[in-house]
Scaffold this motif. Sequence first.
Motif, PDB file in Angstrom:
ATOM      1  N   LEU A 253      -6.740   6.617   3.190  1.00  0.00           N
ATOM      2  CA  LEU A 253      -6.762   5.714   2.032  1.00  0.00           C
ATOM      3  C   LEU A 253      -8.090   5.894   1.311  1.00  0.00           C
ATOM      4  CD1 LEU A 253      -5.446   2.448   3.742  1.00  0.00           C
ATOM      5  CD2 LEU A 253      -4.118   4.102   2.417  1.00  0.00           C
ATOM      6  N   VAL A 254      -8.028   6.004  -0.005  1.00  0.00           N
ATOM      7  CA  VAL A 254      -9.242   6.088  -0.817  1.00  0.00           C
ATOM      8  C   VAL A 254      -9.269   4.867  -1.722  1.00  0.00           C
ATOM      9  CG1 VAL A 254     -10.473   7.397  -2.579  1.00  0.00           C
ATOM     10  CG2 VAL A 254      -9.324   8.593  -0.711  1.00  0.00           C
ATOM     11  N   ASN A 255     -10.273   4.041  -1.544  1.00  0.00           N
ATOM     12  CA  ASN A 255     -10.342   2.751  -2.240  1.00  0.00           C
ATOM     13  C   ASN A 255      -9.006   2.005  -2.109  1.00  0.00           C
ATOM     14  OD1 ASN A 255     -12.915   3.475  -2.912  1.00  0.00           O
ATOM     15  ND2 ASN A 255     -12.493   3.933  -5.050  1.00  0.00           N
TER      16      ASN A 255
ATOM     17  N   ILE B 287     -13.543   5.859   1.822  1.00  0.00           N
ATOM     18  CA  ILE B 287     -12.464   6.582   2.514  1.00  0.00           C
ATOM     19  C   ILE B 287     -12.297   6.037   3.932  1.00  0.00           C
ATOM     20  CG2 ILE B 287     -11.593   8.857   3.200  1.00  0.00           C
ATOM     21  CD1 ILE B 287     -13.529  10.111   1.251  1.00  0.00           C
TER      22      ILE B 287
ATOM     23  N   ILE C 256     -16.351   5.895  -3.827  1.00  0.00           N
ATOM     24  CA  ILE C 256     -15.127   6.406  -3.210  1.00  0.00           C
ATOM     25  C   ILE C 256     -15.178   6.080  -1.720  1.00  0.00           C
ATOM     26  CG2 ILE C 256     -13.734   8.459  -2.753  1.00  0.00           C
ATOM     27  CD1 ILE C 256     -14.622   9.599  -5.343  1.00  0.00           C
TER      28      ILE C 256
ATOM     29  N   ALA D  48      -5.982   3.231  -1.689  1.00  0.00           N
ATOM     30  CA  ALA D  48      -4.778   3.895  -2.194  1.00  0.00           C
ATOM     31  C   ALA D  48      -4.419   5.104  -1.331  1.00  0.00           C
ATOM     32  CB  ALA D  48      -4.987   4.339  -3.636  1.00  0.00           C
TER      33      ALA D  48
ATOM     34  N   ILE E 139       0.854  -1.202   0.000  1.00  0.00           N
ATOM     35  CA  ILE E 139       0.000   0.000   0.000  1.00  0.00           C
ATOM     36  C   ILE E 139       0.882   1.241   0.000  1.00  0.00           C
ATOM     37  CG2 ILE E 139      -1.758   1.286   1.263  1.00  0.00           C
ATOM     38  CD1 ILE E 139      -2.785  -1.409   2.318  1.00  0.00           C
TER      39      ILE E 139
ATOM     40  N   THR F 137      -2.342   7.722  -2.113  1.00  0.00           N
ATOM     41  CA  THR F 137      -2.327   8.991  -2.865  1.00  0.00           C
ATOM     42  C   THR F 137      -3.209   8.815  -4.091  1.00  0.00           C
ATOM     43  OG1 THR F 137      -0.250   8.226  -3.840  1.00  0.00           O
ATOM     44  CG2 THR F 137      -0.094   9.895  -2.129  1.00  0.00           C
ATOM     45  N   PRO F 138      -4.524   8.831  -3.873  1.00  0.00           N
ATOM     46  CA  PRO F 138      -5.449   8.525  -4.964  1.00  0.00           C
ATOM     47  C   PRO F 138      -5.431   9.599  -6.047  1.00  0.00           C
ATOM     48  CG  PRO F 138      -6.639   9.375  -3.095  1.00  0.00           C
ATOM     49  CD  PRO F 138      -5.223   9.204  -2.639  1.00  0.00           C
ATOM     50  N   TYR F 139      -5.588   9.137  -7.259  1.00  0.00           N
ATOM     51  CA  TYR F 139      -5.616  10.040  -8.396  1.00  0.00           C
ATOM     52  C   TYR F 139      -6.661   9.522  -9.364  1.00  0.00           C
ATOM     53  CZ  TYR F 139      -4.180  12.415 -12.659  1.00  0.00           C
ATOM     54  OH  TYR F 139      -4.172  13.161 -13.798  1.00  0.00           O
ATOM     55  N   PHE F 140      -7.525  10.383  -9.825  1.00  0.00           N
ATOM     56  CA  PHE F 140      -8.601   9.954 -10.708  1.00  0.00           C
ATOM     57  C   PHE F 140      -8.779  10.994 -11.797  1.00  0.00           C
ATOM     58  CE2 PHE F 140     -13.388   9.446 -11.281  1.00  0.00           C
ATOM     59  CZ  PHE F 140     -13.260   8.318 -12.071  1.00  0.00           C
TER      60      PHE F 140
END
Length: 257
Positions: free
Chosen positions: A175-177, A150, A148, A179, A25, A181-184
């Motif tokens: 953590l988002v899903n 969190i 999403i 991750a 992670i 350092t989430p990026y979308f």
Amino acid sequence: MLSPVSTALGTDTYEMAMRTVTRSILPGLQTELRTYNSQFPGPAIKARRGRPVVIRQRNELMVDTSVHLHGAAVPPRHDGSPMDAIAPGAERVYRYPNRQAHASLRYHDHAHHVESENVYRGMHGSHLLTDDEEVALPLPKGAYDVVIGIRDARFDPATGALVYQMSDRARSTLLVNGAPTPYFKVAARSYRLRFASHANQRFLELRLEDGGDLVQIASDGGLLPRPHTTGSVCLTSGERADVVIDFSRYPVGTRSS
Ligand SMILES: [Cu+2]
């Protein structure tokens, strides 16, 4: 999204195994997790009102588990009561009638005395119940309808292990899903973002970096009577809030910092 193993007799049947897996992670570190189907967070289930969902849950962990579908109206023996646990090595079939209206539901562990730690170590996921009323509305769908999840976490910087302590105020990694350092990347259009808090003690307050409006359309119990425009959305443990954001208002190429 998890695919059913059977759709016979008007019922969607799924199988899940609760098991320990090790994943990276944080960069360079390995973290042991308690998962549904080796996924972190657990796989999402898509359900339709009037179509029962049956889930066979096998406990391959070393601790008791109990699966609770939070927000669902189900008979007591399928409700995942804390004392109604699945022992290590055992399995259980949960039946969800899905007779209620649409809502963004979530499932999580519920076993007596170990629920908090099981959830913290990864045992949480989404169960998205829809119906004709919701489908008929002009809301973003498919790839533009995004869950999403969190939660917060504290990692041991030396071993990568999730540090679990009651009332821990030092869970500094969000953590988002799953991750850190989430990026979308979004298209210049409207999205439905289904925020779900999987944190077991932290309260979240969500807002856009530019302070722009969020249009909240749903909460734990499904769609609101009408859209609610707001600057921020608060989520306590287990809460959900569905928000529509029209990203076409930002110039193409815009990034958050
Ligand atoms: Cu719950």
